[in-house]
Design an enzyme around this catalytic site. Structure first.
Site, PDB file in Angstrom:
ATOM      1  N   HIS A  99     -26.285 -29.313  26.588  1.00 48.50           N
ATOM      2  CA  HIS A  99     -24.833 -29.168  26.423  1.00 48.50           C
ATOM      3  C   HIS A  99     -24.390 -27.782  26.850  1.00 48.50           C
ATOM      4  O   HIS A  99     -25.055 -26.788  26.552  1.00 48.50           O
ATOM      5  CB  HIS A  99     -24.399 -29.425  24.970  1.00 48.50           C
ATOM      6  CG  HIS A  99     -25.164 -28.636  23.959  1.00 48.50           C
ATOM      7  ND1 HIS A  99     -26.419 -29.006  23.539  1.00 48.50           N
ATOM      8  CD2 HIS A  99     -24.871 -27.485  23.307  1.00 48.50           C
ATOM      9  CE1 HIS A  99     -26.862 -28.134  22.653  1.00 48.50           C
ATOM     10  NE2 HIS A  99     -25.939 -27.190  22.495  1.00 48.50           N
ATOM     11  N   HIS A 101     -21.529 -24.854  26.524  1.00 51.84           N
ATOM     12  CA  HIS A 101     -20.494 -24.355  25.617  1.00 51.84           C
ATOM     13  C   HIS A 101     -19.374 -23.715  26.435  1.00 51.84           C
ATOM     14  O   HIS A 101     -19.648 -22.879  27.301  1.00 51.84           O
ATOM     15  CB  HIS A 101     -21.048 -23.256  24.699  1.00 51.84           C
ATOM     16  CG  HIS A 101     -22.082 -23.692  23.710  1.00 51.84           C
ATOM     17  ND1 HIS A 101     -21.803 -23.865  22.378  1.00 51.84           N
ATOM     18  CD2 HIS A 101     -23.414 -23.956  23.848  1.00 51.84           C
ATOM     19  CE1 HIS A 101     -22.921 -24.210  21.723  1.00 51.84           C
ATOM     20  NE2 HIS A 101     -23.907 -24.281  22.611  1.00 51.84           N
TER      21      HIS A 101
HETATM   22  P1  5GP Z   1     -26.931 -25.141  20.364  1.00 50.56           P
HETATM   23  O1  5GP Z   1     -27.434 -24.007  19.529  1.00 50.56           O
HETATM   24  O2  5GP Z   1     -27.856 -26.327  20.334  1.00 50.56           O
HETATM   25  O3  5GP Z   1     -26.572 -24.710  21.751  1.00 50.56           O
HETATM   26  O4  5GP Z   1     -25.554 -25.547  19.729  1.00 50.56           O
HETATM   27  C1  5GP Z   1     -25.302 -26.791  19.138  1.00 50.56           C
HETATM   28  C2  5GP Z   1     -23.841 -26.817  18.765  1.00 50.56           C
HETATM   29  O5  5GP Z   1     -23.542 -28.118  18.346  1.00 50.56           O
HETATM   30  C3  5GP Z   1     -23.468 -25.857  17.639  1.00 50.56           C
HETATM   31  O6  5GP Z   1     -22.453 -24.986  18.099  1.00 50.56           O
HETATM   32  C4  5GP Z   1     -22.994 -26.781  16.536  1.00 50.56           C
HETATM   33  O7  5GP Z   1     -21.887 -26.260  15.830  1.00 50.56           O
HETATM   34  C5  5GP Z   1     -22.641 -28.041  17.276  1.00 50.56           C
HETATM   35  N1  5GP Z   1     -22.825 -29.265  16.523  1.00 50.56           N
HETATM   36  C6  5GP Z   1     -23.919 -29.606  15.782  1.00 50.56           C
HETATM   37  N2  5GP Z   1     -23.758 -30.829  15.229  1.00 50.56           N
HETATM   38  C7  5GP Z   1     -22.537 -31.264  15.652  1.00 50.56           C
HETATM   39  C8  5GP Z   1     -21.800 -32.469  15.401  1.00 50.56           C
HETATM   40  O8  5GP Z   1     -22.250 -33.379  14.712  1.00 50.56           O
HETATM   41  N3  5GP Z   1     -20.589 -32.570  15.994  1.00 50.56           N
HETATM   42  C9  5GP Z   1     -20.077 -31.593  16.769  1.00 50.56           C
HETATM   43  N4  5GP Z   1     -18.857 -31.786  17.299  1.00 50.56           N
HETATM   44  N5  5GP Z   1     -20.734 -30.438  17.016  1.00 50.56           N
HETATM   45  C10 5GP Z   1     -21.951 -30.281  16.456  1.00 50.56           C
END
Ligand code: 5GP
Ligand code: ZN
Length: 146
Positions: A99, A101
């Site tokens: 993903h 950001h």
């Molecule tokens: P990572 O550290 O994997 O790049 O970030 C994962 C992101 O996914 C985090 O910013 C977290 O807040 C977001 N996130 C985790 N679970 C969910 C969810 O169930 N729904 C949404 N909309 N965002 C999520």
């Protein structure tokens, strides 16, 4: 991937504030935003990290990020944005479904540039940088995205 939270969002099994959808890509607001408008952009199919994403869904994901970034910025009246991937656990990736950001930024928001994400800067000699550039250029070849 039954136990992947982002696959469950794609399948509509858990709710999300979806802001964009096409055949290959879904974008939705981050549930724990670090800025207003913090948006996640994912390929609908499950891949863990960028190296696993085939060219076509990868191109569609980056095209959606390119398309959405000014739209998200405008929606929250941002002055700029950081676009980033936590690509792999060592880079801080917590959700193992690739993903991007989109993080809107504001003058004097107290945040940091993307340079703040890594550890101590390496001390590389010019010859090492030359070798590194040559190695990467050799590996990259003359690939042109379709
Ligand atoms: P990572 O550290 O994997 O790049 O970030 C994962 C992101 O996914 C985090 O910013 C977290 O807040 C977001 N996130 C985790 N679970 C969910 C969810 O169930 N729904 C949404 N909309 N965002 C999520
Ligand atoms: Zn998934």
């Amino acid at each position: 991937m039954d136990d992947c939270i982002f696959c469950q969002i794609v399948d509509g099994d858990i709710p999300a504030r979806v802001v964009y959808e096409d055949e290959d890509v879904l974008a939705f607001l981050d549930a724990n935003p670090i800025a207003p408008g913090h948006t996640l952009v994912i390929p609908k199919d499950h891949y863990e990290t960028l190296d696993e994403v085939p060219p076509e869904p990868g191109e569609m994901m980056f095209a959606a990020i390119h398309y959405l970034t000014p739209i998200v910025e405008d929606a929250v009246d941002a002055d700029g944005s950081n676009i980033g991937f936590n690509n792999g656990a060592a880079a801080g990736q917590e959700v193992p479904h690739v993903h991007g950001h989109i993080v809107p930024r504001f003058e004097d928001d107290g945040g940091s540039p993307i340079h703040a994400v890594a550890g101590s800067p390496p001390d590389l000699a010019d010859a090492e940088l030359d070798d590194l550039a040559a190695d990467i250029a050799d590996a990259a070849g003359d690939h042109t995205p379709s």
